[in-house]
Design a protein around this motif. Structure first.
Motif, PDB file in Angstrom:
ATOM      1  N   VAL A 297     -32.346  11.335  21.744  1.00 45.86           N
ATOM      2  CA  VAL A 297     -31.266  10.612  22.430  1.00 45.86           C
ATOM      3  C   VAL A 297     -30.310  11.620  23.061  1.00 45.86           C
ATOM      4  CG1 VAL A 297     -29.482   8.847  22.229  1.00 45.86           C
ATOM      5  CG2 VAL A 297     -31.463   8.785  20.699  1.00 45.86           C
ATOM      6  N   PRO A 298     -30.412  11.851  24.352  1.00 48.28           N
ATOM      7  CA  PRO A 298     -29.524  12.817  25.012  1.00 48.28           C
ATOM      8  C   PRO A 298     -28.055  12.408  24.872  1.00 48.28           C
ATOM      9  CG  PRO A 298     -31.345  12.178  26.450  1.00 48.28           C
ATOM     10  CD  PRO A 298     -31.378  11.249  25.280  1.00 48.28           C
ATOM     11  N   ASP A 299     -27.206  13.416  24.665  1.00 47.07           N
ATOM     12  CA  ASP A 299     -25.759  13.194  24.665  1.00 47.07           C
ATOM     13  C   ASP A 299     -25.281  12.331  23.506  1.00 47.07           C
ATOM     14  OD1 ASP A 299     -23.409  13.951  25.876  1.00 47.07           O
ATOM     15  OD2 ASP A 299     -23.297  12.193  27.174  1.00 47.07           O
ATOM     16  N   ILE A 300     -26.060  12.235  22.435  1.00 46.20           N
ATOM     17  CA  ILE A 300     -25.658  11.394  21.310  1.00 46.20           C
ATOM     18  C   ILE A 300     -24.514  12.058  20.544  1.00 46.20           C
ATOM     19  CG2 ILE A 300     -27.268  12.377  19.605  1.00 46.20           C
ATOM     20  CD1 ILE A 300     -27.701   9.469  18.616  1.00 46.20           C
ATOM     21  N   ALA A 301     -23.592  11.234  20.056  1.00 44.76           N
ATOM     22  CA  ALA A 301     -22.514  11.713  19.190  1.00 44.76           C
ATOM     23  C   ALA A 301     -22.809  11.272  17.766  1.00 44.76           C
ATOM     24  CB  ALA A 301     -21.172  11.151  19.645  1.00 44.76           C
ATOM     25  N   LEU A 302     -22.640  12.187  16.827  1.00 52.19           N
ATOM     26  CA  LEU A 302     -22.925  11.908  15.417  1.00 52.19           C
ATOM     27  C   LEU A 302     -21.648  11.991  14.602  1.00 52.19           C
ATOM     28  CD1 LEU A 302     -26.187  13.991  14.863  1.00 52.19           C
ATOM     29  CD2 LEU A 302     -25.988  11.572  15.483  1.00 52.19           C
ATOM     30  N   SER A 303     -21.468  11.029  13.709  1.00 46.93           N
ATOM     31  CA  SER A 303     -20.360  11.061  12.760  1.00 46.93           C
ATOM     32  C   SER A 303     -20.918  10.882  11.358  1.00 46.93           C
ATOM     33  CB  SER A 303     -19.337   9.965  13.078  1.00 46.93           C
ATOM     34  OG  SER A 303     -19.952   8.692  13.103  1.00 46.93           O
ATOM     35  N   THR A 304     -20.064  11.090  10.351  1.00 46.65           N
ATOM     36  CA  THR A 304     -20.559  11.046   8.979  1.00 46.65           C
ATOM     37  C   THR A 304     -19.446  10.682   8.012  1.00 46.65           C
ATOM     38  OG1 THR A 304     -21.991  12.245   7.425  1.00 46.65           O
ATOM     39  CG2 THR A 304     -20.102  13.448   8.304  1.00 46.65           C
ATOM     40  N   ASP A 305     -19.835  10.415   6.754  1.00 48.03           N
ATOM     41  CA  ASP A 305     -18.924  10.276   5.618  1.00 48.03           C
ATOM     42  C   ASP A 305     -19.288  11.350   4.602  1.00 48.03           C
ATOM     43  OD1 ASP A 305     -17.970   7.918   6.760  1.00 48.03           O
ATOM     44  OD2 ASP A 305     -19.282   6.647   5.543  1.00 48.03           O
ATOM     45  N   VAL A 306     -18.267  11.903   3.944  1.00 51.67           N
ATOM     46  CA  VAL A 306     -18.493  12.892   2.881  1.00 51.67           C
ATOM     47  C   VAL A 306     -17.563  12.587   1.715  1.00 51.67           C
ATOM     48  CG1 VAL A 306     -18.456  15.329   2.234  1.00 51.67           C
ATOM     49  CG2 VAL A 306     -19.171  14.676   4.535  1.00 51.67           C
ATOM     50  N   ILE A 307     -18.101  12.659   0.513  1.00 53.34           N
ATOM     51  CA  ILE A 307     -17.313  12.547  -0.719  1.00 53.34           C
ATOM     52  C   ILE A 307     -17.330  13.894  -1.411  1.00 53.34           C
ATOM     53  CG2 ILE A 307     -17.135  11.468  -2.987  1.00 53.34           C
ATOM     54  CD1 ILE A 307     -18.588   9.038  -1.800  1.00 53.34           C
ATOM     55  N   VAL A 308     -16.161  14.465  -1.663  1.00 51.25           N
ATOM     56  CA  VAL A 308     -16.084  15.708  -2.421  1.00 51.25           C
ATOM     57  C   VAL A 308     -15.688  15.398  -3.857  1.00 51.25           C
ATOM     58  CG1 VAL A 308     -15.464  17.048  -0.383  1.00 51.25           C
ATOM     59  CG2 VAL A 308     -13.661  16.201  -1.882  1.00 51.25           C
ATOM     60  N   ALA A 309     -16.004  16.316  -4.751  1.00 45.95           N
ATOM     61  CA  ALA A 309     -15.628  16.237  -6.169  1.00 45.95           C
ATOM     62  C   ALA A 309     -16.306  15.063  -6.883  1.00 45.95           C
ATOM     63  CB  ALA A 309     -14.109  16.167  -6.336  1.00 45.95           C
ATOM     64  N   PHE A 310     -17.509  14.697  -6.439  1.00 45.05           N
ATOM     65  CA  PHE A 310     -18.293  13.738  -7.216  1.00 45.05           C
ATOM     66  C   PHE A 310     -18.550  14.339  -8.594  1.00 45.05           C
ATOM     67  CE2 PHE A 310     -22.234  11.629  -8.550  1.00 45.05           C
ATOM     68  CZ  PHE A 310     -21.888  10.296  -8.339  1.00 45.05           C
ATOM     69  N   PRO A 311     -18.596  13.525  -9.659  1.00 49.17           N
ATOM     70  CA  PRO A 311     -18.770  14.065 -11.004  1.00 49.17           C
ATOM     71  C   PRO A 311     -19.917  15.071 -11.097  1.00 49.17           C
ATOM     72  CG  PRO A 311     -18.298  11.736 -11.144  1.00 49.17           C
ATOM     73  CD  PRO A 311     -18.427  12.058  -9.682  1.00 49.17           C
ATOM     74  N   GLY A 312     -19.578  16.244 -11.604  1.00 49.52           N
ATOM     75  CA  GLY A 312     -20.568  17.295 -11.788  1.00 49.52           C
ATOM     76  C   GLY A 312     -20.708  18.238 -10.615  1.00 49.52           C
ATOM     77  N   ASP A 323     -21.650  24.175   4.245  1.00 49.51           N
ATOM     78  CA  ASP A 323     -22.724  24.758   5.058  1.00 49.51           C
ATOM     79  C   ASP A 323     -23.394  23.685   5.915  1.00 49.51           C
ATOM     80  OD1 ASP A 323     -22.249  27.261   3.997  1.00 49.51           O
ATOM     81  OD2 ASP A 323     -23.859  27.135   2.505  1.00 49.51           O
ATOM     82  N   LEU A 324     -23.630  22.502   5.340  1.00 50.68           N
ATOM     83  CA  LEU A 324     -24.264  21.428   6.102  1.00 50.68           C
ATOM     84  C   LEU A 324     -23.372  21.003   7.268  1.00 50.68           C
ATOM     85  CD1 LEU A 324     -26.243  18.405   4.889  1.00 50.68           C
ATOM     86  CD2 LEU A 324     -24.258  17.982   6.336  1.00 50.68           C
ATOM     87  N   MET A 325     -22.072  20.896   6.996  1.00 44.24           N
ATOM     88  CA  MET A 325     -21.155  20.494   8.068  1.00 44.24           C
ATOM     89  C   MET A 325     -21.149  21.521   9.201  1.00 44.24           C
ATOM     90  SD  MET A 325     -19.967  17.568   7.008  1.00 44.24           S
ATOM     91  CE  MET A 325     -18.390  17.201   7.784  1.00 44.24           C
ATOM     92  N   ARG A 326     -21.186  22.795   8.852  1.00 39.95           N
ATOM     93  CA  ARG A 326     -21.234  23.836   9.886  1.00 39.95           C
ATOM     94  C   ARG A 326     -22.526  23.735  10.696  1.00 39.95           C
ATOM     95  NH1 ARG A 326     -19.820  27.123   5.337  1.00 39.95           N
ATOM     96  NH2 ARG A 326     -17.567  27.524   5.272  1.00 39.95           N
ATOM     97  N   GLU A 327     -23.620  23.461  10.007  1.00 39.80           N
ATOM     98  CA  GLU A 327     -24.915  23.405  10.687  1.00 39.80           C
ATOM     99  C   GLU A 327     -25.006  22.204  11.635  1.00 39.80           C
ATOM    100  OE1 GLU A 327     -29.714  23.093   9.677  1.00 39.80           O
ATOM    101  OE2 GLU A 327     -28.277  23.517   8.067  1.00 39.80           O
ATOM    102  N   VAL A 328     -24.571  21.032  11.192  1.00 35.29           N
ATOM    103  CA  VAL A 328     -24.743  19.818  11.981  1.00 35.29           C
ATOM    104  C   VAL A 328     -23.724  19.724  13.113  1.00 35.29           C
ATOM    105  CG1 VAL A 328     -24.757  17.299  11.934  1.00 35.29           C
ATOM    106  CG2 VAL A 328     -25.802  18.592  10.056  1.00 35.29           C
ATOM    107  N   GLN A 329     -22.483  20.153  12.867  1.00 30.96           N
ATOM    108  CA  GLN A 329     -21.428  20.059  13.877  1.00 30.96           C
ATOM    109  C   GLN A 329     -21.202  18.603  14.295  1.00 30.96           C
ATOM    110  OE1 GLN A 329     -19.771  23.097  15.715  1.00 30.96           O
ATOM    111  NE2 GLN A 329     -20.221  23.697  13.604  1.00 30.96           N
ATOM    112  N   PHE A 330     -20.783  17.782  13.338  1.00 29.07           N
ATOM    113  CA  PHE A 330     -20.527  16.371  13.606  1.00 29.07           C
ATOM    114  C   PHE A 330     -19.378  16.203  14.592  1.00 29.07           C
ATOM    115  CE2 PHE A 330     -22.514  16.080   9.373  1.00 29.07           C
ATOM    116  CZ  PHE A 330     -23.473  15.100   9.630  1.00 29.07           C
ATOM    117  N   ASP A 331     -19.498  15.181  15.443  1.00 29.94           N
ATOM    118  CA  ASP A 331     -18.413  14.848  16.368  1.00 29.94           C
ATOM    119  C   ASP A 331     -17.199  14.300  15.631  1.00 29.94           C
ATOM    120  OD1 ASP A 331     -19.642  14.564  19.490  1.00 29.94           O
ATOM    121  OD2 ASP A 331     -21.096  14.527  17.855  1.00 29.94           O
TER     122      ASP A 331
END
Length: 441
Positions: A297-312, A323-331
């Motif tokens: 899909v040309p020109d697609i914008a990607l967004s995401t949800d992230v939860i930090v400090a999940f138990p464990g 590292d994943l966030m740096r690699e993907v570069q979410f919009d």
């Protein structure tokens, strides 16, 4: 079409996700059929409805405070009815009646009875302090016409409930199992929305792309909605990464009305945490979905949800998320600390796994700061391009309006209120990092 009746006034406040916005429109339609009309202020309302969210503790605390504030409208108004609906109502409904003075509590599957119960209370045929908290596996609200009075987009619920049961999430327990509407009913609603002047449709479901009805999957449904006469844009939320398929990407490429925007909630960048969350994919599988979307899909914008400090979550696993966030570069990204929700499987994890508040706060701040930098860089690369913007509302600054691009980017530019609901070509002239400034072309 509903006509505005003379009679009882209902004030509704909505909290939480897009599903709740859709449910409020549904309730407004049901109430209108019993002679209620919605008013913008609680001061002179005959009924106050608070449609609630339970996804995080902060959301519940905010609503509890708001219930207390709205109780002041009872002074000199013994006939006023206060109702609480939605996910929080389903989770702690009895407590709301016992400790907060709420007259009526209705869970997400009880809205058909809401107007009748209010009606009976107002006429003295029913005592106050009622709860309607039974989940109904057959309730999909077919045959109900929602009232969409605000905004330029029509929210169309295609799926209710959820079968995924991620360990951090309360939704399956307050909204019940997944229920998918008939495609014919969805398409009829899409046509009605277009007939009422909406050209952007947003398909809603807890895991919307897991939709299935007879021989219809979500890709087929999306394609048919995009082909409804008069539809200019179609979005959908919130998909699950495991159900991002090649056939879905085919529709996003081939149907021009489908927006080149995809929300992919990753939640964590560490396989062990994803397994604990029961997310049903690994990091590599998630990254493969990202690659599929960007390649197809040309020109697609990607967004995401992230939860930090999940138990464990260890320091190393948090770094893996960065590292994943740096690699993907979410919009864009919606970033949260883990919120303990009674009744979810995550609360049964060992107490020793709890990440301290201090560590959780530091991790969230680091993630937010990094994502701001990523988003600014992504958006700066768009400056100078021309985008089609659907104008949504007036901006705070006089003489400006706000709208969104196909990629769901917010743009402010000089324009008058008569542009609201129109599509305008705008050159992006600058960015704050999160939003754009533009100039009409």
């Amino acid at each position: 079409m509903h006509t505005r009746p003379l009679g009882r006034r209902v004030y509704i406040e909505t909290y939480g996700c897009q599903m709740n916005i859709g449910d409020t429109e549904l309730m407004e339609g049901l109430l209108a059929d019993r002679g209620f009309f919605r008013v913008p202020d609680a001061t002179n309302a005959d009924v106050i409805v608070i449609n609630t969210c339970a996804i995080r503790e902060h959301a519940e605390q905010r609503v509890l405070g708001r219930i207390g504030q709205l109780q002041r409208h009872r002074r000199g108004r013994p006939d006023l009815i206060m109702a609480v609906t939605g996910c929080m109502a389903q989770r702690i409904g009895h407590r709301l009646v016992e400790t907060r003075g709420v007259d009526l509590v209705a869970g997400p599957d009880a809205y058909r009875r809401l107007a009748g119960m209010i009606d009976a209370m107002q006429h003295g045929a029913l005592e106050r302090g009622q709860t309607m908290l039974e989940l109904d596996a057959a309730e999909d609200y077919e045959g109900i016409e929602s009232i969409r009075a605000e905004g330029v987009s029509a929210w169309i619920t295609v799926q209710r409930g959820c079968d995924h049961r991620c360990t951090f999430c309360i939704v399956p327990y307050v909204r019940g199992p997944e229920k998918n509407r008939r495609p014919e009913a969805i398409l009829d609603e899409a046509r009605r929305a277009v007939g009422n002047g909406f050209t952007e449709l947003i398909l809603l479901g807890q895991t919307v792309n897991s939709y299935s009805s007879a021989d219809w999957d979500f890709a087929r449904l999306l394609r048919e909605v995009a082909r409804v006469d008069g539809v200019r844009r179609v979005r959908f939320t919130s998909p699950h990464p495991k159900d991002v398929t090649e056939s879905l990407m085919d529709v996003m490429v081939e149907e021009r009305a489908v927006c080149r925007q995809l929300h992919l909630p990753v939640q964590s960048g560490a396989d062990r945490i994803l397994m604990r969350m029961v997310r049903r994919y690994t990091v590599d599988e998630f990254l493969a979905r990202v690659s599929l979307a960007r390649e197809r899909v040309p020109d697609i914008a990607l967004s995401t949800d992230v939860i930090v400090a999940f138990p464990g979550e260890t320091a190393e696993e948090f770094e893996a998320t960065l590292d994943l966030m740096r690699e993907v570069q979410f919009d864009d990204a919606y970033l949260y600390r883990y919120s303990h929700r009674d009744g979810t499987p995550a609360t049964r994890l060992p107490a020793d796994d709890t990440v301290s508040d201090e560590v959780a706060a530091v991790r969230l701040e680091r993630l937010i700061e990094m994502q701001r930098d990523i988003q600014r860089g992504v958006n700066e690369r768009e400056v100078g391009t021309v985008r089609e913007v659907l104008v949504e509302r007036d901006a705070r600054s006089a003489g400006d309006v706000l709208g969104r691009t196909e990629q769901n980017k917010v743009v402010a530019f000089a324009g008058e209120s008569d542009l609201i609901g129109e599509y305008v070509d705008v050159r992006l002239t600058g960015t704050t990092g999160a939003t754009f400034m533009g100039r009409r072309v």
